[in-house]
Design a protein around this motif. Structure first.
Motif, short mmCIF file in Angstrom:
data_model
loop_
_atom_site.label_atom_id
_atom_site.label_comp_id
_atom_site.label_asym_id
_atom_site.label_seq_id
_atom_site.Cartn_x
_atom_site.Cartn_y
_atom_site.Cartn_z
N MET A 1 0.85 -1.17 0.00
CA MET A 1 0.00 0.00 0.00
C MET A 1 0.90 1.23 0.00
SD MET A 1 -2.50 1.39 2.96
CE MET A 1 -4.14 0.95 2.53
N LYS A 2 0.47 2.27 -0.70
CA LYS A 2 1.24 3.50 -0.78
C LYS A 2 0.30 4.68 -0.59
CE LYS A 2 4.18 6.17 -3.80
NZ LYS A 2 4.67 6.39 -5.13
N ILE A 3 0.76 5.66 0.18
CA ILE A 3 -0.01 6.88 0.38
C ILE A 3 0.41 7.88 -0.70
CG2 ILE A 3 -0.49 8.81 1.95
CD1 ILE A 3 -1.56 6.14 2.97
N GLY A 6 1.54 14.28 -0.77
CA GLY A 6 0.73 15.45 -0.46
C GLY A 6 -0.32 15.21 0.59
N PHE A 7 -0.46 13.98 1.07
CA PHE A 7 -1.42 13.67 2.12
C PHE A 7 -0.68 13.34 3.41
CE2 PHE A 7 -3.90 13.13 -1.66
CZ PHE A 7 -5.14 13.61 -1.30
N VAL A 8 -1.21 13.82 4.53
CA VAL A 8 -0.57 13.61 5.82
C VAL A 8 -1.59 13.16 6.85
CG1 VAL A 8 1.30 15.26 5.43
CG2 VAL A 8 -0.82 16.06 6.41
N LEU A 9 -1.09 12.42 7.83
CA LEU A 9 -1.90 12.00 8.97
C LEU A 9 -1.70 13.00 10.08
CD1 LEU A 9 -3.60 9.83 10.46
CD2 LEU A 9 -1.45 8.71 11.05
N CYS A 13 -8.33 18.02 17.06
CA CYS A 13 -9.35 17.96 18.12
C CYS A 13 -9.51 16.54 18.66
CB CYS A 13 -10.67 18.50 17.62
SG CYS A 13 -10.62 20.23 17.17
N GLY A 14 -8.40 15.83 18.82
CA GLY A 14 -8.44 14.48 19.38
C GLY A 14 -8.80 13.39 18.39
N GLU A 15 -9.00 13.74 17.13
CA GLU A 15 -9.34 12.77 16.09
C GLU A 15 -8.18 12.61 15.13
OE1 GLU A 15 -12.25 11.04 15.71
OE2 GLU A 15 -13.10 11.93 17.51
N SER A 16 -7.98 11.41 14.63
CA SER A 16 -6.97 11.16 13.59
C SER A 16 -7.61 11.43 12.24
CB SER A 16 -6.50 9.71 13.64
OG SER A 16 -5.89 9.44 14.88
N VAL A 17 -6.98 12.29 11.46
CA VAL A 17 -7.51 12.63 10.14
C VAL A 17 -6.40 12.59 9.10
CG1 VAL A 17 -9.38 14.07 11.03
CG2 VAL A 17 -7.21 15.11 10.44
N VAL A 41 -3.14 1.32 9.99
CA VAL A 41 -2.81 0.98 8.61
C VAL A 41 -2.14 2.18 7.93
CG1 VAL A 41 -3.81 0.43 6.34
CG2 VAL A 41 -4.59 -0.77 8.38
N CYS A 42 -2.65 3.37 8.15
CA CYS A 42 -2.09 4.58 7.55
C CYS A 42 -0.68 4.82 8.07
CB CYS A 42 -2.98 5.76 7.85
SG CYS A 42 -2.49 7.27 7.00
N GLU A 43 -0.44 4.66 9.35
CA GLU A 43 0.89 4.84 9.93
C GLU A 43 1.88 3.85 9.31
OE1 GLU A 43 -0.19 6.48 14.38
OE2 GLU A 43 -0.08 4.32 14.07
N LYS A 44 1.48 2.61 9.16
CA LYS A 44 2.37 1.60 8.56
C LYS A 44 2.66 1.92 7.10
CE LYS A 44 2.83 -0.86 12.19
NZ LYS A 44 4.09 -0.88 12.91
#
Length: 48
Positions: A1-3, A6-9, A13-17, A41-44
């Motif tokens: 999987m590849k992100i 230009g997109f970041v995690l 306000c306490g939510e992961s987006v 999954v996004c972090e990995k």
């Protein structure tokens, strides 16, 4: 999987987006909120 470049995690306000980064994408209607599993999954994917 590849992100796509230009997109970041982020924590907002306490939510992961995932959001687009840069001045050309200042549209906050394009945020994706992640649950705990999706965040992991996004972090990995961002690691490699």
């Amino acid at each position: 999987m590849k992100i796509k470049n230009g997109f970041v995690l982020r924590q907002v306000c306490g939510e992961s987006v995932v959001s687009a980064e840069g001045l050309g994408v200042m549209n906050f209607s394009k945020l994706v909120t992640l649950n705990a599993t999706a965040k992991l999954v996004c972090e990995k994917a961002l690691e490699g």
